[in-house]
Scaffold this motif. Structure first.
Motif, PDB file in Angstrom:
ATOM      1  N   LEU A   1       1.277   6.438  -7.133  1.00  0.00           N
ATOM      2  CA  LEU A   1       0.565   7.236  -7.583  1.00  0.00           C
ATOM      3  C   LEU A   1       0.574   8.792  -7.302  1.00  0.00           C
ATOM      4  O   LEU A   1       0.428   9.319  -8.255  1.00  0.00           O
ATOM      5  N   GLY A   2       0.812   9.119  -6.285  1.00  0.00           N
ATOM      6  CA  GLY A   2       1.303  10.413  -5.853  1.00  0.00           C
ATOM      7  C   GLY A   2       2.207  11.024  -6.494  1.00  0.00           C
ATOM      8  O   GLY A   2       2.237  12.355  -7.361  1.00  0.00           O
TER       9      GLY A   2
ATOM     10  N   GLY B   1       2.627   1.712  -3.369  1.00  0.00           N
ATOM     11  CA  GLY B   1       1.311   2.016  -4.400  1.00  0.00           C
ATOM     12  C   GLY B   1       1.056   3.533  -4.369  1.00  0.00           C
ATOM     13  O   GLY B   1       0.997   4.238  -5.173  1.00  0.00           O
ATOM     14  N   SER B   2       0.753   3.932  -2.867  1.00  0.00           N
ATOM     15  CA  SER B   2       0.355   5.440  -2.878  1.00  0.00           C
ATOM     16  C   SER B   2       1.661   6.404  -3.448  1.00  0.00           C
ATOM     17  O   SER B   2       1.441   7.284  -3.821  1.00  0.00           O
ATOM     18  N   ALA B   3       2.889   5.938  -2.974  1.00  0.00           N
ATOM     19  CA  ALA B   3       4.157   6.822  -3.596  1.00  0.00           C
ATOM     20  C   ALA B   3       4.032   6.763  -5.110  1.00  0.00           C
ATOM     21  O   ALA B   3       4.527   7.896  -5.575  1.00  0.00           O
TER      22      ALA B   3
ATOM     23  N   VAL C   1       0.672  -1.290   0.026  1.00  0.00           N
ATOM     24  CA  VAL C   1      -0.124   0.118   0.070  1.00  0.00           C
ATOM     25  C   VAL C   1       0.817   1.249  -0.215  1.00  0.00           C
ATOM     26  O   VAL C   1       0.654   2.257  -0.836  1.00  0.00           O
ATOM     27  N   LEU C   2       1.908   1.134   0.868  1.00  0.00           N
ATOM     28  CA  LEU C   2       2.877   2.432   0.758  1.00  0.00           C
ATOM     29  C   LEU C   2       3.599   2.824  -0.762  1.00  0.00           C
ATOM     30  O   LEU C   2       3.624   3.661  -1.217  1.00  0.00           O
TER      31      LEU C   2
END
Length: 161
Positions: A144-145, A140-142, A137-138
């Protein structure tokens, strides 16, 4: 002739006594007994060394099973007994006895509660499924951001081409 026989017997007796005296002196039992560390955790190991046990011997205590002393080429004897996991914390005595002597030397050491640090595991332990999910999750979030940031910077503004 009788005097020469008596002299020969006396010389032989002196030679035998002289030859066995160093052996008898060497078998006086353990000397220079050392214990390291003096405080050890439950389940830990002690290093016991001694001099004067040319034919080996044993180390015994209530805190660990009887352990054999091994002799190296320089004449030092050593043993590495492992403390019982369930040993009650407190002060204990250990006894060192050579195989060729009845003399016993005792030393004290202390058992302390706990297992101590288990170093060396580092990256050899596998992560749990929860840790893998949080990491995914971390990451993927990085991603995407970072992608959104780059897209916003690429757009031409109203006045520029």
């Amino acid at each position: 002739m009788r005097a020469s026989r008596a002299l020969a017997v006396a010389a032989t007796a002196c030679a035998v006594i002289g030859a066995t005296a160093p052996t008898a002196a060497a078998n006086n039992g353990p000397t220079n007994v050392t214990v390291s560390p003096t405080q050890v955790h439950q389940g830990g190991s002690l290093a016991v060394s001694a001099m004067g046990c040319g034919h080996g011997g044993t180390v015994s205590s209530n805190a660990f099973p009887k352990t054999a002393l091994t002799v190296n080429s320089s004449g030092h004897s050593a043993a590495t007994p492992r403390i019982y996991d369930h040993a009650t914390p407190g002060q204990y005595n250990l006894a060192v006895r050579c195989s060729d002597s009845s003399r016993v030397v005792t030393r004290t050491f202390r058992v302390i509660r706990g297992r101590g640090a288990e170093g060396g595991l580092g990256g050899s332990m596998t992560p749990t499924s929860t840790e893998v999910a949080v990491g995914a999750v971390l990451a993927g979030s990085a991603a995407l951001g970072g992608g959104l940031f780059l897209i916003r910077r690429r757009r031409p503004s109203a006045g520029r081409v």
